[in-house]
Design a protein around this motif. Structure first.
Motif, mmCIF file in Angstrom:
data_model
loop_
_atom_site.group_PDB
_atom_site.id
_atom_site.type_symbol
_atom_site.label_atom_id
_atom_site.label_comp_id
_atom_site.label_asym_id
_atom_site.label_seq_id
_atom_site.Cartn_x
_atom_site.Cartn_y
_atom_site.Cartn_z
ATOM 1 N N SER A 175 9.092 18.647 -5.364
ATOM 2 C CA SER A 175 9.084 17.195 -5.575
ATOM 3 C C SER A 175 7.694 16.687 -5.932
ATOM 4 O O SER A 175 7.551 15.742 -6.705
ATOM 5 C CB SER A 175 9.611 16.474 -4.327
ATOM 6 O OG SER A 175 8.711 16.600 -3.235
ATOM 7 N N ILE A 176 6.652 17.307 -5.376
ATOM 8 C CA ILE A 176 5.280 16.894 -5.689
ATOM 9 C C ILE A 176 4.971 17.163 -7.154
ATOM 10 O O ILE A 176 4.410 16.307 -7.861
ATOM 11 C CB ILE A 176 4.274 17.624 -4.780
ATOM 12 C CG1 ILE A 176 4.386 17.121 -3.338
ATOM 13 C CG2 ILE A 176 2.842 17.424 -5.288
ATOM 14 C CD1 ILE A 176 3.574 17.914 -2.343
ATOM 15 N N LYS A 177 5.343 18.335 -7.641
ATOM 16 C CA LYS A 177 5.026 18.692 -9.032
ATOM 17 C C LYS A 177 5.821 17.856 -10.033
ATOM 18 O O LYS A 177 5.368 17.648 -11.163
ATOM 19 C CB LYS A 177 5.270 20.189 -9.249
ATOM 20 C CG LYS A 177 4.211 21.050 -8.592
ATOM 21 C CD LYS A 177 4.232 22.486 -9.084
ATOM 22 C CE LYS A 177 5.267 23.295 -8.371
ATOM 23 N NZ LYS A 177 5.167 24.732 -8.711
ATOM 24 N N ALA A 178 6.983 17.371 -9.625
ATOM 25 C CA ALA A 178 7.809 16.557 -10.520
ATOM 26 C C ALA A 178 7.467 15.070 -10.465
ATOM 27 O O ALA A 178 7.957 14.284 -11.269
ATOM 28 C CB ALA A 178 9.290 16.755 -10.177
ATOM 29 N N TRP A 179 6.604 14.680 -9.528
ATOM 30 C CA TRP A 179 6.319 13.261 -9.282
ATOM 31 C C TRP A 179 5.406 12.682 -10.358
ATOM 32 O O TRP A 179 4.511 13.363 -10.864
ATOM 33 C CB TRP A 179 5.673 13.130 -7.906
ATOM 34 C CG TRP A 179 5.357 11.732 -7.485
ATOM 35 C CD1 TRP A 179 4.127 11.209 -7.256
ATOM 36 C CD2 TRP A 179 6.285 10.678 -7.235
ATOM 37 N NE1 TRP A 179 4.221 9.892 -6.868
ATOM 38 C CE2 TRP A 179 5.550 9.534 -6.857
ATOM 39 C CE3 TRP A 179 7.686 10.591 -7.306
ATOM 40 C CZ2 TRP A 179 6.161 8.324 -6.552
ATOM 41 C CZ3 TRP A 179 8.289 9.373 -7.001
ATOM 42 C CH2 TRP A 179 7.531 8.265 -6.625
ATOM 43 N N VAL A 238 0.858 -1.183 0.000
ATOM 44 C CA VAL A 238 0.000 0.000 0.000
ATOM 45 C C VAL A 238 0.896 1.235 0.000
ATOM 46 O O VAL A 238 1.753 1.394 0.868
ATOM 47 C CB VAL A 238 -0.941 0.028 1.225
ATOM 48 C CG1 VAL A 238 -1.740 1.330 1.240
ATOM 49 C CG2 VAL A 238 -1.879 -1.166 1.203
ATOM 50 N N ILE A 239 0.691 2.089 -0.982
ATOM 51 C CA ILE A 239 1.461 3.325 -1.119
ATOM 52 C C ILE A 239 0.495 4.506 -1.074
ATOM 53 O O ILE A 239 -0.438 4.584 -1.883
ATOM 54 C CB ILE A 239 2.240 3.359 -2.449
ATOM 55 C CG1 ILE A 239 3.238 2.207 -2.520
ATOM 56 C CG2 ILE A 239 2.955 4.704 -2.623
ATOM 57 C CD1 ILE A 239 3.878 2.044 -3.881
ATOM 58 N N CYS A 240 0.712 5.401 -0.127
ATOM 59 C CA CYS A 240 -0.060 6.642 -0.064
ATOM 60 C C CYS A 240 0.895 7.773 -0.430
ATOM 61 O O CYS A 240 1.931 7.949 0.223
ATOM 62 C CB CYS A 240 -0.632 6.843 1.342
ATOM 63 S SG CYS A 240 -1.737 8.266 1.494
ATOM 64 N N GLU A 241 0.566 8.505 -1.482
ATOM 65 C CA GLU A 241 1.504 9.520 -1.964
ATOM 66 C C GLU A 241 0.763 10.692 -2.588
ATOM 67 O O GLU A 241 -0.334 10.535 -3.128
ATOM 68 C CB GLU A 241 2.459 8.890 -2.982
ATOM 69 C CG GLU A 241 3.586 9.784 -3.451
ATOM 70 C CD GLU A 241 4.425 10.331 -2.311
ATOM 71 O OE1 GLU A 241 4.109 11.440 -1.839
ATOM 72 O OE2 GLU A 241 5.392 9.665 -1.884
ATOM 73 N N PHE A 242 1.370 11.875 -2.513
ATOM 74 C CA PHE A 242 0.828 13.019 -3.227
ATOM 75 C C PHE A 242 0.777 12.694 -4.714
ATOM 76 O O PHE A 242 1.624 11.964 -5.227
ATOM 77 C CB PHE A 242 1.703 14.252 -3.000
ATOM 78 C CG PHE A 242 1.643 14.778 -1.597
ATOM 79 C CD1 PHE A 242 0.466 15.342 -1.114
ATOM 80 C CD2 PHE A 242 2.746 14.719 -0.769
ATOM 81 C CE1 PHE A 242 0.398 15.823 0.178
ATOM 82 C CE2 PHE A 242 2.693 15.197 0.532
ATOM 83 C CZ PHE A 242 1.511 15.749 1.008
ATOM 84 N N SER A 243 -0.223 13.237 -5.418
ATOM 85 C CA SER A 243 -0.388 12.881 -6.813
ATOM 86 C C SER A 243 -0.882 14.081 -7.617
ATOM 87 O O SER A 243 -0.740 15.229 -7.180
ATOM 88 C CB SER A 243 -1.346 11.689 -6.938
ATOM 89 O OG SER A 243 -1.174 11.047 -8.170
ATOM 90 N N THR A 244 -1.465 13.799 -8.778
ATOM 91 C CA THR A 244 -1.895 14.852 -9.695
ATOM 92 C C THR A 244 -3.411 14.892 -9.777
ATOM 93 O O THR A 244 -4.026 13.949 -10.294
ATOM 94 C CB THR A 244 -1.323 14.604 -11.112
ATOM 95 O OG1 THR A 244 0.101 14.508 -11.029
ATOM 96 C CG2 THR A 244 -1.709 15.730 -12.052
#
Length: 232
Positions: free
Chosen positions: A185-189, A141-147
Protein backbone atom coordinates in the motif's frame (compact mmCIF):
# COMPACT_ATOMS: atom_id res chain seq x y z
CA UNK A 1 -3.22 -5.06 -3.66
CA UNK A 2 -6.69 -3.47 -3.40
CA UNK A 3 -8.78 -4.89 -0.55
CA UNK A 4 -12.34 -4.36 0.58
CA UNK A 5 -12.79 -2.20 3.70
CA UNK A 6 -13.92 -5.19 5.77
CA UNK A 7 -10.79 -7.12 4.79
CA UNK A 8 -8.54 -4.27 5.89
CA UNK A 9 -10.48 -3.87 9.14
CA UNK A 10 -10.11 -7.59 9.77
CA UNK A 11 -6.34 -7.39 9.33
CA UNK A 12 -6.10 -4.60 11.87
CA UNK A 13 -8.34 -6.51 14.29
CA UNK A 14 -5.76 -9.29 14.14
CA UNK A 15 -2.74 -7.11 14.99
CA UNK A 16 -4.38 -4.80 17.55
CA UNK A 17 -2.72 -6.21 20.68
CA UNK A 18 0.85 -5.87 19.41
CA UNK A 19 0.27 -2.99 16.99
CA UNK A 20 2.22 -0.29 18.82
CA UNK A 21 5.15 -2.61 19.59
CA UNK A 22 5.47 -3.70 15.96
CA UNK A 23 5.18 -0.11 14.69
CA UNK A 24 8.00 1.05 16.96
CA UNK A 25 10.21 -1.79 15.76
CA UNK A 26 9.46 -1.24 12.07
CA UNK A 27 10.05 2.51 12.29
CA UNK A 28 13.38 2.14 14.06
CA UNK A 29 12.06 4.34 16.84
CA UNK A 30 10.98 7.11 14.47
CA UNK A 31 7.29 6.57 15.21
CA UNK A 32 7.67 8.63 18.39
CA UNK A 33 9.30 11.50 16.48
CA UNK A 34 6.59 11.44 13.82
CA UNK A 35 3.92 11.55 16.52
CA UNK A 36 5.59 14.53 18.21
CA UNK A 37 5.73 16.38 14.88
CA UNK A 38 2.06 15.64 14.22
CA UNK A 39 0.92 16.89 17.63
CA UNK A 40 2.96 20.05 17.13
CA UNK A 41 1.35 20.61 13.72
CA UNK A 42 -2.16 20.08 15.12
CA UNK A 43 -1.34 22.46 18.00
CA UNK A 44 -4.34 21.43 20.13
CA UNK A 45 -5.64 23.89 22.74
CA UNK A 46 -7.45 23.09 26.01
CA UNK A 47 -10.77 24.51 24.81
CA UNK A 48 -10.75 22.73 21.43
CA UNK A 49 -12.36 19.57 20.05
CA UNK A 50 -10.02 17.36 18.04
CA UNK A 51 -10.95 14.36 15.91
CA UNK A 52 -8.23 11.73 15.55
CA UNK A 53 -9.16 9.44 12.63
CA UNK A 54 -7.58 5.99 12.24
CA UNK A 55 -6.59 6.38 15.87
CA UNK A 56 -5.87 2.68 16.31
CA UNK A 57 -5.24 1.88 19.96
CA UNK A 58 -5.24 5.57 20.91
CA UNK A 59 -1.52 6.28 21.21
CA UNK A 60 -1.80 9.37 19.00
CA UNK A 61 -5.04 10.44 20.70
CA UNK A 62 -3.44 10.27 24.15
CA UNK A 63 -0.58 12.46 22.93
CA UNK A 64 -3.06 15.03 21.62
CA UNK A 65 -5.12 14.93 24.81
CA UNK A 66 -2.13 15.94 26.94
CA UNK A 67 -2.84 19.52 25.82
CA UNK A 68 -6.21 19.44 27.55
CA UNK A 69 -8.15 19.33 24.27
CA UNK A 70 -11.24 17.12 24.05
CA UNK A 71 -10.08 14.33 21.71
CA UNK A 72 -12.36 11.87 19.94
CA UNK A 73 -10.56 8.76 18.68
CA UNK A 74 -12.15 7.10 15.66
CA UNK A 75 -11.20 3.83 13.95
CA UNK A 76 -12.95 1.34 11.67
CA UNK A 77 -11.36 -1.68 13.37
CA UNK A 78 -13.40 -3.09 16.26
CA UNK A 79 -10.27 -4.78 17.59
CA UNK A 80 -8.31 -1.54 17.66
CA UNK A 81 -11.15 0.33 19.35
CA UNK A 82 -11.52 -2.40 22.00
CA UNK A 83 -7.81 -2.24 22.87
CA UNK A 84 -7.89 1.56 22.83
CA UNK A 85 -10.81 1.77 25.24
CA UNK A 86 -9.00 -0.61 27.60
CA UNK A 87 -5.74 1.34 27.50
CA UNK A 88 -7.18 4.87 27.46
CA UNK A 89 -10.54 4.91 29.29
CA UNK A 90 -10.30 8.69 29.58
CA UNK A 91 -10.62 9.13 25.79
CA UNK A 92 -13.84 8.79 23.78
CA UNK A 93 -13.50 6.05 21.14
CA UNK A 94 -15.86 5.70 18.18
CA UNK A 95 -15.96 2.76 15.78
CA UNK A 96 -16.82 4.18 12.35
CA UNK A 97 -15.73 4.57 8.74
CA UNK A 98 -13.86 7.74 7.77
CA UNK A 99 -16.02 8.06 4.64
CA UNK A 100 -19.18 8.32 6.78
CA UNK A 101 -18.24 10.25 9.90
CA UNK A 102 -21.05 10.03 12.51
CA UNK A 103 -20.83 13.70 13.50
CA UNK A 104 -22.70 16.90 12.76
CA UNK A 105 -21.28 19.57 10.46
CA UNK A 106 -18.61 21.98 11.67
CA UNK A 107 -18.02 20.78 15.24
CA UNK A 108 -14.26 20.09 15.38
CA UNK A 109 -11.45 22.63 15.62
CA UNK A 110 -8.93 20.17 14.18
CA UNK A 111 -9.01 16.84 12.37
CA UNK A 112 -5.96 14.64 12.08
CA UNK A 113 -5.17 11.22 10.64
CA UNK A 114 -1.85 9.40 10.95
CA UNK A 115 -0.94 6.47 8.70
CA UNK A 116 -4.58 5.74 7.98
CA UNK A 117 -5.60 7.70 4.88
CA UNK A 118 -3.74 5.15 2.77
CA UNK A 119 -6.10 2.40 3.99
CA UNK A 120 -9.28 4.20 2.94
CA UNK A 121 -10.83 3.02 -0.31
CA UNK A 122 -12.44 6.37 -1.23
CA UNK A 123 -9.88 9.02 -0.24
CA UNK A 124 -11.70 12.02 -1.82
CA UNK A 125 -14.87 11.11 0.09
CA UNK A 126 -12.95 10.81 3.35
CA UNK A 127 -11.33 14.21 2.81
CA UNK A 128 -14.75 15.69 2.05
CA UNK A 129 -16.06 14.29 5.34
CA UNK A 130 -13.11 15.77 7.22
CA UNK A 131 -13.88 19.12 5.61
CA UNK A 132 -17.55 18.81 6.56
CA UNK A 133 -16.99 18.20 10.29
CA UNK A 134 -14.37 20.94 10.65
CA UNK A 135 -15.39 24.37 11.87
CA UNK A 136 -14.65 27.28 9.49
CA UNK A 137 -10.97 28.06 9.98
CA UNK A 138 -10.39 24.53 11.29
CA UNK A 139 -7.11 22.68 10.80
CA UNK A 140 -6.37 19.44 8.94
CA UNK A 141 -3.15 17.52 9.61
CA UNK A 142 -2.30 14.31 7.77
CA UNK A 143 0.78 12.26 8.63
CA UNK A 144 1.35 9.52 6.08
CA UNK A 145 4.04 7.39 4.50
CA UNK A 146 5.23 8.99 1.28
CA UNK A 147 7.83 8.91 -1.50
CA UNK A 148 11.42 9.91 -0.65
CA UNK A 149 12.47 12.48 -3.31
CA UNK A 150 16.13 11.38 -3.42
CA UNK A 151 16.52 8.32 -5.73
CA UNK A 152 19.12 6.65 -3.51
CA UNK A 153 16.92 7.01 -0.41
CA UNK A 154 13.88 5.83 -2.35
CA UNK A 155 15.70 2.72 -3.60
CA UNK A 156 16.85 1.87 -0.10
CA UNK A 157 13.37 2.42 1.28
CA UNK A 158 11.74 0.15 -1.31
CA UNK A 159 14.33 -2.53 -0.48
CA UNK A 160 13.50 -2.14 3.21
CA UNK A 161 9.80 -2.61 2.49
CA UNK A 162 10.44 -5.71 0.37
CA UNK A 163 13.09 -7.45 2.47
CA UNK A 164 13.63 -6.08 5.97
CA UNK A 165 10.10 -5.18 7.04
CA UNK A 166 8.67 -8.69 6.48
CA UNK A 167 11.48 -10.14 8.63
CA UNK A 168 10.85 -7.67 11.47
CA UNK A 169 7.09 -8.23 11.26
CA UNK A 170 7.62 -11.99 11.43
CA UNK A 171 9.35 -11.59 14.78
CA UNK A 172 7.14 -8.89 16.34
CA UNK A 173 3.66 -9.42 14.87
CA UNK A 174 1.06 -12.18 15.04
CA UNK A 175 -0.16 -11.38 11.51
CA UNK A 176 2.69 -10.97 9.02
CA UNK A 177 0.23 -10.81 6.11
CA UNK A 178 -0.99 -7.45 7.38
CA UNK A 179 2.51 -6.03 7.00
CA UNK A 180 2.89 -7.46 3.49
CA UNK A 181 -0.17 -5.38 2.67
CA UNK A 182 1.42 -2.38 4.42
CA UNK A 183 4.45 -2.43 2.11
CA UNK A 184 2.32 -2.83 -1.00
CA UNK A 185 0.00 0.00 0.00
CA UNK A 186 2.91 2.38 0.68
CA UNK A 187 4.43 1.85 -2.76
CA UNK A 188 1.06 2.35 -4.46
CA UNK A 189 0.24 5.53 -2.50
CA UNK A 190 0.29 8.99 -4.19
CA UNK A 191 3.41 11.06 -3.63
CA UNK A 192 3.51 14.39 -1.77
CA UNK A 193 2.37 16.57 -4.67
CA UNK A 194 -0.43 14.22 -5.71
CA UNK A 195 -1.83 14.10 -2.19
CA UNK A 196 -1.63 17.90 -1.96
CA UNK A 197 -3.84 18.11 -5.06
CA UNK A 198 -6.40 15.78 -3.47
CA UNK A 199 -6.49 17.90 -0.32
CA UNK A 200 -7.02 21.11 -2.32
CA UNK A 201 -9.73 19.42 -4.37
CA UNK A 202 -11.66 18.75 -1.15
CA UNK A 203 -11.84 22.52 -0.57
CA UNK A 204 -8.92 23.05 1.81
CA UNK A 205 -6.70 26.13 1.51
CA UNK A 206 -3.19 26.91 2.78
CA UNK A 207 -2.22 23.37 1.77
CA UNK A 208 1.42 22.53 2.40
CA UNK A 209 3.61 19.62 3.39
CA UNK A 210 7.01 18.93 4.83
CA UNK A 211 9.03 15.75 4.64
CA UNK A 212 10.04 13.80 7.72
CA UNK A 213 12.87 11.24 7.72
CA UNK A 214 14.00 12.17 4.19
CA UNK A 215 10.48 11.84 2.79
CA UNK A 216 9.72 8.38 4.13
CA UNK A 217 6.87 10.22 5.84
CA UNK A 218 5.22 13.51 4.89
CA UNK A 219 3.24 15.83 7.14
CA UNK A 220 0.44 17.56 5.21
CA UNK A 221 -1.58 20.53 6.43
CA UNK A 222 -4.65 22.37 5.26
CA UNK A 223 -7.27 24.82 6.50
CA UNK A 224 -11.00 25.01 6.02
CA UNK A 225 -11.64 28.60 4.88
CA UNK A 226 -12.98 30.88 7.62
CA UNK A 227 -15.94 31.62 5.36
CA UNK A 228 -17.04 28.05 4.61
CA UNK A 229 -17.10 27.19 0.90
CA UNK A 230 -18.38 23.65 1.39
CA UNK A 231 -20.05 22.29 -1.69
CA UNK A 232 -23.45 20.61 -1.39
Amino acid sequence: MSKRPEEVAGMFDGVAKGYDRTNNALSGGNAVLWRVATVKAVDPKPSERVLDIAAGTGTSSAALAKSGAAVTALDFSAGMVAVGRERHPEIEFVEADATELPFEDEIFDAVTISFGLRNIVDVPKALSEMYRVLKPGGRLVICEFSTPPAPIVRAGYWAYLDVVMPLVAKVTSTNTGAYDYLGESIKAWPDQLELSVLIRSAGFTRVAYRNLTAGVVALHRGRKPAASLRRS
